[in-house]
Design an enzyme around this catalytic site. Structure first.
Site, mmCIF file in Angstrom:
data_model
loop_
_atom_site.group_PDB
_atom_site.id
_atom_site.type_symbol
_atom_site.label_atom_id
_atom_site.label_comp_id
_atom_site.label_asym_id
_atom_site.label_seq_id
_atom_site.Cartn_x
_atom_site.Cartn_y
_atom_site.Cartn_z
ATOM 1 N N TYR A 1 -6.904 -8.303 11.986
ATOM 2 C CA TYR A 1 -5.444 -8.238 12.426
ATOM 3 C C TYR A 1 -5.612 -8.609 13.640
ATOM 4 O O TYR A 1 -5.707 -8.520 14.442
ATOM 5 C CB TYR A 1 -5.144 -6.798 12.161
ATOM 6 C CG TYR A 1 -4.474 -6.291 10.807
ATOM 7 C CD1 TYR A 1 -3.691 -6.271 10.028
ATOM 8 C CD2 TYR A 1 -6.141 -5.410 10.140
ATOM 9 C CE1 TYR A 1 -3.397 -5.667 9.885
ATOM 10 C CE2 TYR A 1 -4.819 -4.982 9.129
ATOM 11 C CZ TYR A 1 -4.357 -5.443 9.044
ATOM 12 O OH TYR A 1 -4.159 -4.326 7.066
ATOM 13 N N ASN B 1 -12.159 -1.144 -0.791
ATOM 14 C CA ASN B 1 -12.069 -1.348 0.481
ATOM 15 C C ASN B 1 -12.354 -1.279 1.581
ATOM 16 O O ASN B 1 -12.284 -0.171 1.708
ATOM 17 C CB ASN B 1 -9.930 -1.533 0.248
ATOM 18 C CG ASN B 1 -8.871 -1.434 1.862
ATOM 19 O OD1 ASN B 1 -9.035 -2.752 1.890
ATOM 20 N ND2 ASN B 1 -9.398 -0.649 2.723
ATOM 21 N N GLU B 2 -12.072 -2.019 2.772
ATOM 22 C CA GLU B 2 -13.399 -1.856 4.153
ATOM 23 C C GLU B 2 -13.607 -0.840 3.990
ATOM 24 O O GLU B 2 -13.654 0.825 4.534
ATOM 25 C CB GLU B 2 -11.679 -1.457 4.789
ATOM 26 C CG GLU B 2 -10.947 -2.328 5.410
ATOM 27 C CD GLU B 2 -9.618 -2.135 6.611
ATOM 28 O OE1 GLU B 2 -9.649 -1.611 7.314
ATOM 29 O OE2 GLU B 2 -9.262 -3.488 6.909
ATOM 30 N N GLN C 1 1.811 -5.771 5.439
ATOM 31 C CA GLN C 1 2.913 -5.682 4.146
ATOM 32 C C GLN C 1 3.871 -6.511 3.915
ATOM 33 O O GLN C 1 4.579 -6.709 4.869
ATOM 34 C CB GLN C 1 2.347 -3.848 4.165
ATOM 35 C CG GLN C 1 0.757 -3.636 3.938
ATOM 36 C CD GLN C 1 0.547 -2.604 3.653
ATOM 37 O OE1 GLN C 1 1.411 -1.665 3.010
ATOM 38 N NE2 GLN C 1 -0.744 -1.525 4.391
ATOM 39 N N GLU D 1 1.177 -1.485 -0.048
ATOM 40 C CA GLU D 1 -0.288 0.020 0.428
ATOM 41 C C GLU D 1 0.863 1.226 0.209
ATOM 42 O O GLU D 1 1.861 1.029 0.526
ATOM 43 C CB GLU D 1 -0.868 0.041 1.139
ATOM 44 C CG GLU D 1 -2.367 1.230 1.253
ATOM 45 C CD GLU D 1 -2.849 1.071 2.336
ATOM 46 O OE1 GLU D 1 -3.467 0.312 3.412
ATOM 47 O OE2 GLU D 1 -3.714 1.982 2.453
ATOM 48 N N GLU E 1 -6.373 -8.843 4.195
ATOM 49 C CA GLU E 1 -5.219 -8.000 4.509
ATOM 50 C C GLU E 1 -5.497 -9.322 6.453
ATOM 51 O O GLU E 1 -6.531 -9.143 6.511
ATOM 52 C CB GLU E 1 -5.468 -6.871 5.142
ATOM 53 C CG GLU E 1 -5.514 -6.079 4.244
ATOM 54 C CD GLU E 1 -5.496 -4.036 4.346
ATOM 55 O OE1 GLU E 1 -5.550 -3.829 5.521
ATOM 56 O OE2 GLU E 1 -6.890 -3.541 3.345
HETATM 57 O O1 AHR Z 1 -2.965 -2.267 6.343
HETATM 58 C C1 AHR Z 1 -2.765 -1.223 7.023
HETATM 59 C C2 AHR Z 1 -4.639 -0.561 7.133
HETATM 60 O O2 AHR Z 1 -5.155 -1.506 8.060
HETATM 61 C C3 AHR Z 1 -5.336 -0.572 5.479
HETATM 62 O O3 AHR Z 1 -5.131 0.624 4.197
HETATM 63 C C4 AHR Z 1 -6.627 -0.961 5.997
HETATM 64 O O4 AHR Z 1 -7.131 -1.418 4.340
HETATM 65 C C5 AHR Z 1 -6.769 -1.649 7.069
HETATM 66 O O5 AHR Z 1 -7.227 -1.106 7.772
#
Ligand code: AHR
Length: 502
Positions: free
Chosen positions: A248, A172-173, A348, A26, A299
């Site tokens: 995450y 995205n999101e 990432q 990103e 992600e």
């Molecule tokens: O990976 C960092 C951020 O985490 C990304 O931009 C977003 O999609 C997520 O919240």
């Protein structure tokens, strides 16, 4: 303590799609600029602007697919800014990640990156602040073989041939940074955007919709409800091929400072992934019983407090042996559920979150997580095998107030087969205790261990630094000690390969 592991090497569960070992880059912090792209004029050795050290290292882990340009950045990105002569490209504000965006790295540079890495591009389109026209035009620009103004422009910019994008994200999101939409409104938008994306997208476009934030099953239910329509003739589930959740595991402690309890707690947080993918698939099955839409996890990874002295919004973090075990435990989950997980992209690839490499100017180091990807690469494209592990949970005291967490098994792993090669990955999560494992194989033929690679460090906080880049690197171990019972070092990731003879 002994773990008993039963593996049926004649019973494949499903092919492990190499895309499960996918990556994500990103425009955030120093991931793209500095981590990957330094520009052709840079004193840092580069090929067409891409740094040689990083690309050469990444090629060794065989990245199958790379998602770009975000992340949150994707829904604030306008692709026309990133084409044409670099010096004439507009400078914009990267509002999500507190930076100036030079647009030096755009569409053509991304495809150059994918071609150097030999990986499949996965573009994430802008639904949040873009338009349907902008998205379909980008697809025409990238994929069309017809003679149009947009494809002529592509040729003028150096690429007469179409890029042949296969994977394309519809935002995205969008439950958060991608517009704070409700799932039903987003699904309505996907019906519209995906229609025009298909029109301009070339022969076949694998379209990926934004899925839930971790265990938000309501998002999934409502999204599918709207895609399925109120009557069978309104059903448009076939407009989309993948549904991408994000998960995450937030930190326990900091990236490099944690107690033993926090060591285990992070694993428990990571292990939630298994229930999250299984439950999402269950919810999806209600609407899509024939499983025409795939589950993607585009992600995932650890998210620790940022490195001291760095911009907190650039989310650069150190990566220790604990992150390596998180990667191994998670990849094992994806391998074991290869029948339902189509693609997964760790966040990432460079300098951001749980990255493969860290750079500082001309210096580069490989993180312990990188080494797990390299060790696990034989699983890519292999057949996942049925494997049962009987092991005790490791006792620890989680921090009060955390979401209900699954137990942390002393030993976990996965096993796969490619022709006559069997790859077994095993993690000993125990911070201090070695463990015996007893292997029971079921199947036709004889197995001979050929290689055993171990990633383990004397200290559970070990990480690689520019001064000491080899604190945490895999070592070859003598396969002579592998019998029906053998010992795994504490806090270790192990990959053992066997040759099968009939
Ligand atoms: O990976 C960092 C951020 O985490 C990304 O931009 C977003 O999609 C997520 O919240």
């Amino acid at each position: 303590m002994r773990a008993k592991i039963t593996i049926e090497f004649d019973k494949p569960v499903a092919r492990i799609n190499p895309s499960i070992y996918g990556h994500f880059a990103e425009h955030i912090g120093t991931c793209v600029y500095e981590g990957l792209w330094v520009g052709p004029e840079s004193p840092i050795p580069n090929r067409n602007g891409l740094r040689v050290d990083v690309i050469d290292a990444l090629k060794k882990i065989h990245p199958p697919v790379l998602r770009w340009p975000g992340g949150c950045f994707a829904d604030d990105y306008h692709w026309q800014d990133g084409i044409g002569p670099r010096e004439a490209r507009p400078r914009r504000l990267n509002a999500h990640w507190d930076a100036e965006e030079s647009n030096e790295f755009g569409t053509h540079e991304f495809f150059e990156l994918c071609s150097q890495l030999k990986c499949e591009p996965y573009i994430c389109g802008n639904l949040g602040s873009g338009t349907v026209k902008e998205m379909r035009d980008w697809l025409e620009y990238m994929n069309s073989e017809r003679d149009t103004s947009l494809t002529r422009l592509r040729a003028e910019n150096g690429s007469p041939d179409p890029f042949g994008v296969l994977y394309f994200g519809i935002g995205n999101e969008n439950w958060g940074c991608g517009g704070n939409l409700t799932p039903s409104f987003y699904a309505q938008e996907v019906r519209r955007y995906a229609t025009f994306a298909s029109l301009a997208g070339g022969n076949f476009l694998f379209k990926i919709a934004c899925g839930a934030n971790s265990d938000d099953y309501d998002w999934t239910r409502e999204f599918f409800n709207v895609m399925a329509g109120s009557a069978i003739h309104y059903n448009r589930l076939n407009l989309v091929n993948g549904f991408a959740l994000h998960y995450y595991c937030g930190t326990a402690g900091t990236a490099t400072e944690y107690t033993k309890d926090q060591w285990y707690q992070l694993f428990a947080q990571a292990l939630r992934m298994e229930q999250i993918v299984l439950t999402h698939r269950q919810v999806m099955d209600h609407f899509d019983p024939h499983r025409q839409m795939w589950l993607v996890v585009d992600e995932w990874g650890t998210w620790h407090p940022p490195m001291t002295g760095t911009n907190p919004r650039w989310v650069k973090q150190q990566n220790t042996i604990r992150d390596a075990l998180v990667a191994a435990l998670t990849l094992d989950i994806f391998n074991r559920h290869a029948d339902i997980v189509f693609m997964a992209n760790i966040a990432q690839i460079a300098n951001v979150l749980q990255s493969m490499v860290l750079t500082d100017g001309p210096q580069m180091l490989l993180t312990p997580t990188y080494h797990v990807y390299e060790m696990y690469s034989p699983h890519q494209g292999a057949q996942a095998l049925k494997m049962q592990v009987e092991t005790k949970a490791v006792p620890y005291a989680p921090t009060l107030g955390t979401t209900a967490l699954p137990p942390v098994p002393h030993v976990a792993g996965s096993c796969s087969r490619k022709g006559a090669t069997i790859t077994l990955s095993l993690v000993n999560t125990h911070a201090t205790d070695a463990t015996e494992v007893e292997l029971i194989w079921h199947g036709e033929g004889n197995l001979t261990p050929t290689t055993w690679r171990v990633l383990a460090t004397p200290d559970i906080h070990s990480c690689n630094t520019f001064e000491q880049p080899e604190n945490a690197i895999p070592q070859d171990q003598d396969v002579g000690s592998i019998g029906d019972v053998f010992t795994l070092a504490p806090a270790s990731v192990n990959v053992i390969q066997y040759a099968l003879q009939n």
